[in-house]
Design an enzyme around this catalytic site. Structure first.
Site, PDB file in Angstrom:
ATOM      1  N   GLN A   1       0.837  -1.200   0.000  1.00  0.00           N
ATOM      2  CA  GLN A   1       0.000   0.000   0.000  1.00  0.00           C
ATOM      3  C   GLN A   1       0.870   1.248   0.000  1.00  0.00           C
ATOM      4  O   GLN A   1       1.753   1.406   0.849  1.00  0.00           O
ATOM      5  CB  GLN A   1      -0.932   0.034   1.214  1.00  0.00           C
ATOM      6  CG  GLN A   1      -1.946   1.181   1.104  1.00  0.00           C
ATOM      7  CD  GLN A   1      -2.821   1.339   2.329  1.00  0.00           C
ATOM      8  OE1 GLN A   1      -2.346   1.734   3.385  1.00  0.00           O
ATOM      9  NE2 GLN A   1      -4.109   1.051   2.186  1.00  0.00           N
TER      10      GLN A   1
ATOM     11  N   CYS B   1      -6.514   7.112   4.979  1.00  0.00           N
ATOM     12  CA  CYS B   1      -5.885   7.407   6.270  1.00  0.00           C
ATOM     13  C   CYS B   1      -6.307   8.785   6.774  1.00  0.00           C
ATOM     14  O   CYS B   1      -6.162   9.788   6.063  1.00  0.00           O
ATOM     15  CB  CYS B   1      -4.371   7.344   6.150  1.00  0.00           C
ATOM     16  SG  CYS B   1      -3.521   7.749   7.709  1.00  0.00           S
TER      17      CYS B   1
ATOM     18  N   GLY C   1     -14.463  -1.819   8.109  1.00  0.00           N
ATOM     19  CA  GLY C   1     -14.995  -1.051   9.237  1.00  0.00           C
ATOM     20  C   GLY C   1     -15.799  -1.896  10.200  1.00  0.00           C
ATOM     21  O   GLY C   1     -16.777  -2.549   9.822  1.00  0.00           O
ATOM     22  N   ASP C   2     -15.369  -1.931  11.471  1.00  0.00           N
ATOM     23  CA  ASP C   2     -16.072  -2.630  12.547  1.00  0.00           C
ATOM     24  C   ASP C   2     -16.199  -4.134  12.300  1.00  0.00           C
ATOM     25  O   ASP C   2     -17.230  -4.743  12.618  1.00  0.00           O
ATOM     26  CB  ASP C   2     -17.469  -2.023  12.775  1.00  0.00           C
ATOM     27  CG  ASP C   2     -17.400  -0.647  13.412  1.00  0.00           C
ATOM     28  OD1 ASP C   2     -16.285  -0.176  13.698  1.00  0.00           O
ATOM     29  OD2 ASP C   2     -18.472  -0.022  13.610  1.00  0.00           O
TER      30      ASP C   2
ATOM     31  N   ALA D   1      -9.117  -5.837  10.052  1.00  0.00           N
ATOM     32  CA  ALA D   1      -8.008  -5.045  10.607  1.00  0.00           C
ATOM     33  C   ALA D   1      -7.910  -5.320  12.107  1.00  0.00           C
ATOM     34  O   ALA D   1      -7.294  -6.303  12.528  1.00  0.00           O
ATOM     35  CB  ALA D   1      -8.223  -3.563  10.314  1.00  0.00           C
TER      36      ALA D   1
END
EC number: 1.3.1.-
Length: 358
Positions: free
Chosen positions: A74, A107, A208-209, A231
């Protein structure tokens, strides 16, 4: 077969990916996740400016360890020419192990967005598209991008932004269900995944979550995501990828990991860090606490972990924790069989452990 078709095919078989995380996904972390089920792992985000100036520290973030079969790299920055240069250099040095190039447009860190990088690019769509075009022009692997709902709270530009990136040549897009200004607060809005998928023909990866294997399987089944980024859900749980895969694709229940299994995994992770990134051994102070969550006397052990400075100190502490866990489990078994036993002094654990429980 186009790169987007290739990625879609891969995601159908292996939809749960280890997301890039700054300060976390070093070689030791990537290998730990790959050994336990992650089909693909990403580097920490890498500055194209750092690569431009040939920073050896920056290259340490890019180059895979010998054991790694592949790596997704990345990149972040704000200058299209530096992206083109970086892609060329990464392809040359990483070689056949390079799975794809991802561009960070998500980010929210202040030191990143103040330079017009990361999620700040969502306020500069034309520049973002130019960056993708520059990367694609030099790439012989898929180029993807990670974005958010938008930059400011209330923004919902992700669908149109993703369409712009697809037109510029992106082979897939990952979308995190928060704005940049939200950072990681509040709940991630998964509905944006469907909105993006409706606007583009390339694969969409949800983010996300996703804290558990159940969360990952639910995102895959309840949204139009072709894949799921995991993540923070991998913290202390390297099995989450195989568990999510078994649950989502085979209907197998998620097994409970024993204390002994988690301590073995911690030892494995410590050994990888010591071998591959010894300068980052201090990171073990953080990730060790993840493996200890919920164990007997976890709070006291966390207090000890943050004082460890060397691999040897970490290993000695894990020996103590293992002995304490065995003693606690034996005491619980005895209590279940015979009722409460008279209190005994647990001298090997020290006063701190007697005073503070998990």
């Amino acid at each position: 077969m186009s790169f987007s078709d290739e990625l879609r095919s891969r995601l159908e078989a292996e939809p749960f990916l280890m997301a890039p995380m700054a300060g976390v996904t070093d070689a030791a972390y990537r290998i730990m996740m790959r050994r336990h089920g992650a089909p693909l792992a990403y580097s920490e985000m890498v500055s194209v400016a750092g690569l431009h100036y040939a920073s050896e520290h920056t290259w340490e973030l890019v180059l895979p360890a010998e054991e790694e079969p592949s790596i997704a790299v990345q990149l972040f920055g704000s200058k299209p020419d530096q992206f083109a240069e970086a892609v060329e250099a990464v392809e040359e040095r990483v070689g056949d192990k390079l799975a794809l190039i991802d561009i960070n447009m998500a980010c929210p860190a202040r030191k990143v967005i103040t330079k017009g990088e990361g999620s700040a690019l969502m306020e500069q769509p034309a520049l973002a598209a130019d960056i993708v075009r520059a990367a694609v022009s030099r790439a012989h692997v898929p180029v993807t991008a990670k974005i958010r709902i938008g930059f400011a709270t209330g923004d919902r530009v992700a669908p149109a932004f993703a369409e712009l990136l697809e037109d510029a040549g992106a082979a897939a897009v990952a979308v995190h269900g928060r704005s940049a200004k939200q950072l990681y607060t509040g709940a991630a809005d998964w509905s944006v995944i469907d909105e993006v998928a409706e606007r583009v023909s390339i694969p969409v990866i949800g983010s996300g979550d996703v804290f558990t294997a159940e969360d990952a399987a639910r995102m895959l089944s309840e949204t139009a995501a072709s894949g799921v980024f995991i993540a923070r859900g991998s913290y202390g749980n390297p099995w989450i990828f195989e568990d999510a895969h078994s649950l989502a694709l085979e209907g197998a229940p998620v097994p409970e990991r024993s204390y002994a299994e988690r301590l073995r995994a911690l030892r494995e992770h410590l050994a990888l860090t010591h071998e591959l990134v010894p300068r980052a051994m201090a990171r073990a102070r953080t990730y060790a606490t993840w493996y200890l969550k919920g164990m007997p006397h976890a709070a006291a052990w966390r207090g000890r972990v943050v004082r460890c400075a060397s691999y040897e100190e970490f290993c000695a502490l894990v020996d103590e924790i293992e002995a304490d866990v065995r003693a606690a489990e034996e005491a619980m078994r005895a209590q279940a069989e015979h009722g409460p036993a008279p209190a005994r002094d647990a001298g090997h654990r020290g006063a701190a452990l007697r005073a503070e429980d998990a």
